[in-house]
Design a protein around this motif. Sequence first.
Motif, PDB file in Angstrom:
ATOM      1  N   GLU A 147     -36.269 -27.537 -64.142  1.00 13.56           N
ATOM      2  CA  GLU A 147     -36.797 -26.549 -64.803  1.00 13.56           C
ATOM      3  C   GLU A 147     -38.241 -26.124 -63.328  1.00 13.56           C
ATOM      4  O   GLU A 147     -39.331 -26.726 -62.999  1.00 13.56           O
ATOM      5  CB  GLU A 147     -37.595 -26.868 -65.525  1.00 13.56           C
ATOM      6  N   ALA A 148     -37.938 -24.572 -63.382  1.00 16.93           N
ATOM      7  CA  ALA A 148     -38.121 -23.948 -62.273  1.00 16.93           C
ATOM      8  C   ALA A 148     -38.396 -22.516 -62.699  1.00 16.93           C
ATOM      9  O   ALA A 148     -37.105 -21.584 -62.465  1.00 16.93           O
ATOM     10  CB  ALA A 148     -38.381 -24.713 -60.944  1.00 16.93           C
ATOM     11  N   VAL A 149     -40.052 -21.655 -62.248  1.00 13.35           N
ATOM     12  CA  VAL A 149     -40.266 -20.697 -62.229  1.00 13.35           C
ATOM     13  C   VAL A 149     -40.300 -19.951 -60.999  1.00 13.35           C
ATOM     14  O   VAL A 149     -41.333 -20.467 -60.679  1.00 13.35           O
ATOM     15  CB  VAL A 149     -40.548 -20.025 -63.974  1.00 13.35           C
ATOM     16  N   VAL A 150     -40.321 -18.875 -60.760  1.00 11.86           N
ATOM     17  CA  VAL A 150     -40.337 -18.097 -59.178  1.00 11.86           C
ATOM     18  C   VAL A 150     -42.026 -17.368 -60.148  1.00 11.86           C
ATOM     19  O   VAL A 150     -41.572 -16.413 -60.872  1.00 11.86           O
ATOM     20  CB  VAL A 150     -39.771 -17.144 -58.533  1.00 11.86           C
ATOM     21  N   ASN A 151     -43.046 -17.250 -59.223  1.00 18.76           N
ATOM     22  CA  ASN A 151     -44.609 -17.016 -59.229  1.00 18.76           C
ATOM     23  C   ASN A 151     -44.116 -15.704 -57.565  1.00 18.76           C
ATOM     24  O   ASN A 151     -44.847 -15.995 -57.126  1.00 18.76           O
ATOM     25  CB  ASN A 151     -45.274 -16.701 -59.741  1.00 18.76           C
ATOM     26  N   GLY A 152     -44.989 -13.985 -57.436  1.00 19.45           N
ATOM     27  CA  GLY A 152     -44.758 -13.855 -55.776  1.00 19.45           C
ATOM     28  C   GLY A 152     -45.736 -13.233 -55.618  1.00 19.45           C
ATOM     29  O   GLY A 152     -46.340 -12.566 -55.089  1.00 19.45           O
ATOM     30  N   ASP A 153     -47.282 -13.645 -56.600  1.00 23.39           N
ATOM     31  CA  ASP A 153     -48.444 -13.419 -57.114  1.00 23.39           C
ATOM     32  C   ASP A 153     -49.458 -13.649 -55.297  1.00 23.39           C
ATOM     33  O   ASP A 153     -48.505 -14.237 -55.202  1.00 23.39           O
ATOM     34  CB  ASP A 153     -49.266 -13.863 -57.661  1.00 23.39           C
ATOM     35  N   ASP A 154     -50.227 -13.035 -54.810  1.00 23.96           N
ATOM     36  CA  ASP A 154     -50.914 -12.891 -54.014  1.00 23.96           C
ATOM     37  C   ASP A 154     -52.398 -14.341 -54.743  1.00 23.96           C
ATOM     38  O   ASP A 154     -52.941 -13.820 -55.269  1.00 23.96           O
ATOM     39  CB  ASP A 154     -51.377 -11.641 -53.009  1.00 23.96           C
ATOM     40  N   VAL A 155     -52.638 -15.020 -54.216  1.00 20.19           N
ATOM     41  CA  VAL A 155     -52.873 -16.055 -54.555  1.00 20.19           C
ATOM     42  C   VAL A 155     -54.674 -15.810 -53.929  1.00 20.19           C
ATOM     43  O   VAL A 155     -55.547 -16.085 -54.649  1.00 20.19           O
ATOM     44  CB  VAL A 155     -52.924 -17.817 -53.600  1.00 20.19           C
ATOM     45  N   ALA A 156     -55.421 -15.199 -53.336  1.00 17.28           N
ATOM     46  CA  ALA A 156     -56.464 -14.744 -52.657  1.00 17.28           C
ATOM     47  C   ALA A 156     -56.367 -13.248 -53.566  1.00 17.28           C
ATOM     48  O   ALA A 156     -57.580 -12.613 -53.538  1.00 17.28           O
ATOM     49  CB  ALA A 156     -56.564 -14.315 -51.248  1.00 17.28           C
ATOM     50  N   ASP A 157     -55.304 -12.446 -53.772  1.00 15.64           N
ATOM     51  CA  ASP A 157     -56.378 -11.175 -54.745  1.00 15.64           C
ATOM     52  C   ASP A 157     -56.364 -12.500 -56.808  1.00 15.64           C
ATOM     53  O   ASP A 157     -56.246 -12.593 -57.198  1.00 15.64           O
ATOM     54  CB  ASP A 157     -54.659 -10.780 -55.265  1.00 15.64           C
ATOM     55  N   TRP A 158     -57.624 -11.436 -56.714  1.00 16.13           N
ATOM     56  CA  TRP A 158     -57.758 -12.612 -58.303  1.00 16.13           C
ATOM     57  C   TRP A 158     -57.737 -12.109 -59.390  1.00 16.13           C
ATOM     58  O   TRP A 158     -56.606 -13.015 -59.435  1.00 16.13           O
ATOM     59  CB  TRP A 158     -59.627 -11.681 -58.519  1.00 16.13           C
ATOM     60  N   ALA A 159     -56.963 -10.904 -60.171  1.00 14.89           N
ATOM     61  CA  ALA A 159     -55.899 -10.786 -61.383  1.00 14.89           C
ATOM     62  C   ALA A 159     -54.911 -11.399 -60.415  1.00 14.89           C
ATOM     63  O   ALA A 159     -53.595 -12.071 -61.469  1.00 14.89           O
ATOM     64  CB  ALA A 159     -55.694  -9.153 -60.708  1.00 14.89           C
ATOM     65  N   GLY A 160     -53.988 -11.480 -59.500  1.00 16.47           N
ATOM     66  CA  GLY A 160     -53.134 -12.049 -59.039  1.00 16.47           C
ATOM     67  C   GLY A 160     -52.838 -13.439 -59.954  1.00 16.47           C
ATOM     68  O   GLY A 160     -51.908 -14.308 -59.884  1.00 16.47           O
TER      69      GLY A 160
END
Length: 306
Positions: A66-79
Motif C-alpha cells: 500500500e502506498a500513495v504519492v505526495n508531491g509537496d515541497d518538504v521545506a515549505d511550511w504548509a507543504g
Amino acid sequence: MSGIVAGRVVIVTGAGRGIGREHALAFAAEGAKVVVNDIGAGLDGSLAGESPAEQVVAEIKAAGGEAVVNGDDVADWAGAENLVRTAIDSFGALDILVNNAGFLRDKMLVSMSEEDWDNVIRVHLKGHFATLRHAAAYWRAESKAGNPRAARVINTSSGAGLYGSVGQGNYSAAKAAIAELTIQAAAEMKAYGVTVNAIAPSARTRMTTSSGDAMAAQMAAPEDGSFDAMDPANVSPLVVWLGSVESGSVSGRVFEVEGGIVSVTDGWQRSIKRDKGARWDPAELGPVVEDILAQAPTPMPVYGAR
C-alpha cells in the motif's frame, strides 16, 4: 503483509530515486503503508517535470503493498504540514518519518553564491525541521489524548556533515546541523514516546556519481557479480529497523552505513582539559593547548582535503 513494520505508516521524503526509493520499497516489503514524497527535482534542486514517486508507488502496489504519492515541497511550511496530513488522511495515522530529501550545489566557499548556500540549507535543514515539527505536533496531540504512538523519526546526515567535505560547505553545514537536530529532537520528544535517530549513508546515488570521475569509479557496481557495497539498498535495512517498535530503546544516535558495515558515531563531547583554577594569561596558553591536543583523539580527515 507481514514484516517488522507491518501495519505501520511511514513517510519517506525524496523517495522517487536513490536511497529514498530503496527506503520506500524496503518499508513496503516489511508490511508498512508508505507515503512516497518527491517533487521530481533535478540534482541541483531545479524542477525536472518528472514524477518518479508515481513509479515507486506503482512498484509497491504491484508487489501487493500500500502506498500513495505526495508531491509537496518538504521545506515549505504548509507543504510539510500537508505531507503529514496525507499520511493521516490516507492511512489513518503516522508512525514513522524518514527525512531523506535533498540536493547539491557544490562549490568552494570562496566561489559559493548566497543562493547556493540558502537553497541547500533550506531543503536539507529546514526540510528536516518542517516535516519533523508537523509530525511532532500530531504525535504530541495523540499522546495527550491518551493514544500514544511508538513513533520514529530517522533523519539523514552525511559523512560530509560529520567530518567535512571540500567543495561542499553548504551541504556539510546542513548535514552537521541535521545530526545535532537529531540529538535535540530526541531529548525533546522522548516524553511523547518518539525516538529520533539519524543515518550517514555511503552509497551510489545521483549525488555521489556526479562528484567526478574518481568518485564515480569508486561507486561503480562490480562487474564480477560480487557484493555491491555501494548499492543504495544496503542502507535501508537499518532505517526500517529504526522505524520498528523493536527499536524503542535507541534514540539520539547517528549511525554510519556503508555496504554491510553499520557503525555508531559519537558526537561532540568533552575530551582532554586543563584547569588552572584562575584566568589564563594568553602567553602561557601555547604549551597548554599543545599538550591538550597531543593527548586528544585525532580528528577524522576532511573529505577531499590535501
